[in-house]
Design an enzyme around this catalytic site. Structure first.
Site, PDB file in Angstrom:
ATOM      1  N   HIS A   7       0.808  -1.100   0.135  1.00 23.95           N
ATOM      2  CA  HIS A   7       0.021  -0.009  -0.030  1.00 23.95           C
ATOM      3  C   HIS A   7       0.880   1.202   0.123  1.00 23.95           C
ATOM      4  CE1 HIS A   7       0.406  -0.859   4.387  1.00 23.95           C
ATOM      5  NE2 HIS A   7       0.505   0.585   4.482  1.00 23.95           N
ATOM      6  N   HIS A  79       3.778   7.428   3.762  1.00 22.44           N
ATOM      7  CA  HIS A  79       4.732   6.268   3.748  1.00 22.44           C
ATOM      8  C   HIS A  79       4.515   5.255   2.565  1.00 22.44           C
ATOM      9  CE1 HIS A  79       1.891   4.278   6.601  1.00 22.44           C
ATOM     10  NE2 HIS A  79       2.175   3.120   5.901  1.00 22.44           N
ATOM     11  N   GLU A 130       7.711   1.399   4.961  1.00 19.44           N
ATOM     12  CA  GLU A 130       7.033   0.022   6.039  1.00 19.44           C
ATOM     13  C   GLU A 130       7.364  -1.320   5.105  1.00 19.44           C
ATOM     14  OE1 GLU A 130       3.044   0.387   6.393  1.00 19.44           O
ATOM     15  OE2 GLU A 130       2.934  -1.176   8.091  1.00 19.44           O
TER      16      GLU A 130
HETATM   17 CO    CO Z   1       1.068   1.432   6.084  1.00 22.59          CO
END
Ligand code: CO
Length: 139
Positions: A7, A79, A130
């Site tokens: 994502h 992020h 991440e």
């Molecule tokens: Co995230």
């Protein structure tokens, strides 16, 4: 080591407004809001054919995205998240290569119930990264 783009996360000042915009104006499928007090955020996921967006709103005192929204009051990209097969092995390799894993360096449970960790943006071209354990990896 990194696999699929899981994502892209966008910090937003108003989650209801952002949800309505993605659902009604952009015509995307948006999940119900999920409060994650241990991460200091409320999230929704925008499901796209090839990836997801994570819309983040601060939750509670000392949210890790509060400072970001102070600097970017309209919101902004916060992020990106890549999947890795083995997050413990990834953390070990990154640390050995001199990258900084945020927090205590140990993976924590993320929004999908899978272990995640974050890498210092200064070590990755100004981008907060991440890493999330892939569903198929060791648990
Ligand atoms: Co995230």
């Amino acid at each position: 080591m990194i696999g699929r783009l899981n994502h892209i996360a966008i910090a937003v000042p108003d989650l209801d407004a952002a949800t309505a915009q993605y659902r009604d104006t952009l015509g995307a499928e948006v999940s119900a809001p999920q409060s994650l007090p241990e991460h200091g955020v409320t999230v929704v996921f925008v499901n796209l054919p090839n990836t997801k967006l994570e819309l983040l709103e601060p939750l509670g005192e000392g949210s890790p995205i509060a400072g970001f929204l102070e600097k970017n009051p309209a919101g902004g990209m916060h992020h990106i998240c890549f999947e890795v097969e083995d997050i413990a092995a990834a953390a070990a390799k990154l640390t050995a290569d001199g990258a900084r894993v945020l927090g205590d360096g140990q993976p924590r449970t993320g929004a999908h119930g899978l272990p995640v960790l974050f890498l210092h943006p200064k070590d990755f071209n100004g981008t907060l990264i991440e890493l999330e354990q892939a569903e198929t990896g060791p648990r």
